[in-house]
Design an enzyme around this catalytic site. Structure first.
Site, mmCIF file in Angstrom:
data_model
loop_
_atom_site.group_PDB
_atom_site.id
_atom_site.type_symbol
_atom_site.label_atom_id
_atom_site.label_comp_id
_atom_site.label_asym_id
_atom_site.label_seq_id
_atom_site.Cartn_x
_atom_site.Cartn_y
_atom_site.Cartn_z
ATOM 1 N N ARG A 71 1.376 15.445 12.046
ATOM 2 C CA ARG A 71 2.158 15.061 10.975
ATOM 3 C C ARG A 71 2.569 15.863 10.029
ATOM 4 N NH1 ARG A 71 -2.049 9.861 8.981
ATOM 5 N NH2 ARG A 71 -0.128 9.168 7.853
ATOM 6 N N PRO A 72 3.680 16.757 10.551
ATOM 7 C CA PRO A 72 3.995 18.095 9.842
ATOM 8 C C PRO A 72 4.470 17.756 8.475
ATOM 9 C CG PRO A 72 5.306 17.424 12.033
ATOM 10 C CD PRO A 72 4.505 16.272 11.607
ATOM 11 N N ASP A 122 3.465 1.125 12.098
ATOM 12 C CA ASP A 122 2.284 0.484 11.591
ATOM 13 C C ASP A 122 1.932 -0.837 11.995
ATOM 14 O OD1 ASP A 122 1.583 2.814 10.120
ATOM 15 O OD2 ASP A 122 2.089 2.055 8.025
ATOM 16 N N ASP A 182 5.288 20.594 6.831
ATOM 17 C CA ASP A 182 6.567 21.624 6.580
ATOM 18 C C ASP A 182 7.648 21.080 5.853
ATOM 19 O OD1 ASP A 182 7.087 20.529 8.790
ATOM 20 O OD2 ASP A 182 7.990 22.390 9.691
ATOM 21 N N CYS A 229 -5.907 9.218 7.919
ATOM 22 C CA CYS A 229 -5.860 8.863 9.541
ATOM 23 C C CYS A 229 -5.369 9.827 10.233
ATOM 24 C CB CYS A 229 -5.256 7.333 9.735
ATOM 25 S SG CYS A 229 -6.148 6.006 8.947
ATOM 26 N N ARG A 253 -9.073 0.760 3.783
ATOM 27 C CA ARG A 253 -8.049 1.562 2.949
ATOM 28 C C ARG A 253 -6.710 0.865 2.895
ATOM 29 N NH1 ARG A 253 -6.188 5.670 6.142
ATOM 30 N NH2 ARG A 253 -4.966 5.945 4.327
ATOM 31 N N LYS A 279 0.834 -1.370 0.093
ATOM 32 C CA LYS A 279 -0.130 -0.012 -0.071
ATOM 33 C C LYS A 279 0.746 1.051 -0.130
ATOM 34 C CE LYS A 279 -2.710 2.851 3.192
ATOM 35 N NZ LYS A 279 -1.876 3.881 3.611
ATOM 36 N N ASN A 280 1.876 1.318 0.883
ATOM 37 C CA ASN A 280 2.792 2.452 0.967
ATOM 38 C C ASN A 280 3.575 2.762 -0.180
ATOM 39 O OD1 ASN A 280 1.430 3.193 3.459
ATOM 40 N ND2 ASN A 280 2.976 2.257 4.704
ATOM 41 N N ARG A 337 -4.009 10.778 2.984
ATOM 42 C CA ARG A 337 -3.082 11.639 3.087
ATOM 43 C C ARG A 337 -2.143 11.437 1.890
ATOM 44 N NH1 ARG A 337 -1.220 15.294 6.888
ATOM 45 N NH2 ARG A 337 0.802 15.289 7.130
ATOM 46 N N ILE A 375 7.368 7.553 16.689
ATOM 47 C CA ILE A 375 6.750 8.239 15.237
ATOM 48 C C ILE A 375 5.398 9.048 15.606
ATOM 49 C CG2 ILE A 375 6.465 7.697 13.058
ATOM 50 C CD1 ILE A 375 9.138 6.627 13.979
#
Length: 420
Positions: free
Chosen positions: A124-125, A307, A127, A119, A399, A23-24, A95, A329
């Site tokens: 979850r920055p 995860d 920047d 999610c 998902r 998935k990722n 995301r 994390i």
């Protein structure tokens, strides 16, 4: 109408389950494909998950042709692609829609899209992504829920990431492959999915070196062309089924895995006393009488994956003694613990940490999947609990897990979906 998943627990799992594409990796490879210049990209091993459906919608918004000759084969044709504002609801559903930012900025030097969703796992920055784009010569504004990022041209730069972010590493790669000159990204994430995306881009004609190490070097090229690519197996899906087997199986084999990607999990399971045999591309798990308590700390790859801490927490409720999970994390990633407590788990919550005293006798209850991996942890709990467990908000599970109910049914679980 919403769907729920129901599980009647205390059924021994037995048999073989095959793991699908990661998935990722998939959610980055699909946006990366739009970098191809008026040509066709073929991606194999695409999992049938809702995140992929959302990405397909966004491709069509960009006038990119998407066809699926078979269920796990994606043909993406960019011949008639155009750059439009991405304001479809699909952006807010996942995301990873932010990967279109890097890809569109790289290809057109302009992108305007909604704030990405996904999610909620605590801060979850974003920047880091924006700083990377700025270093390459882009400027950005955020107004009325939209990011607008533009550049006259992108020029290679030296970029240091404040922390090892998978999303920022990939997004900056996507923007930099067509930039002028050399980009050097330091302190990058090393996850296997990043290597898969870099391999894919190199097949398209990019010049990326160092993926999987601390430093990635990219020499910009003028154009990228279509290619063929098979996605690596999903290490998180594999890990989830291995944990399910440790919790509820008599004798179960998980195939199509890359054991190297699962070393942190496998070593922890061996520490717990799980009977696990690891082959070239499979793991076989057999039932044991007792499991030992352990302590786990999540880390970036190759450390223990964040995860998998939620699914593992359920297994730890069945171990003898006191276990702990420390999260480094996503420090708020503990909503599953409240749901497991409803099922009888003895769990204490602390800042960025949970402690479990086991073994706990779990019982069926009505619980809610607050996020994707929370859903996985509750499915595991349902498999070992007495009675019937009812999980709501199962769209989170869809998902990231392709045909979870079908795969578990084939292994002997009593699990089904109902409309409510």
């Amino acid at each position: 109408m919403a769907e729920i998943i129901k599980i009647e627990g205390n059924k021994n799992l037995e048999g073989t389950v095959r793991i699908g594409g990661a998935k990722n990796a998939t959610v980055a490879l699909i946006p990366a494909a739009i970098l191809a210049n008026r040509s066709e990209v073929n991606i194999y091993g695409v999992p049938n998950i809702s995140d992929v459906k959302s990405l397909s919608v966004l491709l069509k918004e960009l006038n990119v042709s998407v066809t699926s000759p078979t269920s796990d084969h994606f043909q993406i044709d960019t011949s008639n692609m155009r750059n439009v504002n991405l304001e479809h609801d699909a952006v807010t559903k996942l995301r990873a829609s932010y990967y279109f930012m890097g890809a569109l900025l790289g290809k057109y030097k302009y992108v305007r899209m909604q704030m990405p969703g996904g999610c909620y796992l605590g801060p979850r920055p974003f920047d880091l992504h924006l700083k990377g784009f700025e270093a390459l010569g882009a400027s950005w504004t955020y107004s009325h829920g939209f990011y607008e990022i533009k550049a006259d041209k992108l020029v290679g730069a030296k970029i240091y990431l404040d922390f090892q972010s998978v999303g920022a590493t990939i997004n900056i790669m996507l923007a930099a492959v067509l930039a002028e000159g050399r980009t050097v990204i330091e302190n990058v994430a090393k996850e296997p999915e990043i290597i898969d995306v870099a391999t894919f881009l190199n097949k398209m004609g990019a010049n990326i070196r160092g993926a999987g190490t601390n430093v990635i070097t990219i020499d910009g090229v003028e154009t990228l062309e279509g290619t063929q690519h098979e996605i690596i197996p999903d290490r998180i899906e594999a890990g989830t089924y291995i944990i399910m087997a440790a919790a509820a199986a008599k004798d179960m084999t998980v195939e199509n895995i890359i054991p190297l990607h699962l070393e942190a999990l496998i070593s922890k399971l061996i520490e717990m006393g799980v009977d696990i045999e690891v082959g070239v591309d499979f793991a076989r798990i057999r039932a044991v009488d007792t499991l030992k308590a352990i302590d786990v700390t999540t880390q970036t790859y190759p450390g223990f994956p964040t995860d998998l801490q939620q699914p593992l927490t359920t297994l730890l409720t069945q171990a003898v003694g006191d276990s702990s999970v420390r999260e480094t994390i996503y420090i708020e990633r503990f909503k599953h613990c409240n749901e497991l407590q409803r099922m009888g788990a003895d769990i204490q919550l602390h800042p960025a940490k949970s402690t479990m005293r086991g073994p706990s006798a779990l019982y069926g209850s009505k619980v809610m999947a607050t996020d994707l991996r929370c859903g996985a942890s509750l499915v595991i709990a349902g498999l070992v609990a007495e009675g019937i467990t009812e999980i709501s908000e199962v769209y989170h599970i869809d998902r990231g897990y392709d045909d979870l109910v079908g795969k578990l049914t084939n292994l002997g679980a009593k699990i089904w979906r109902e409309d409510v």
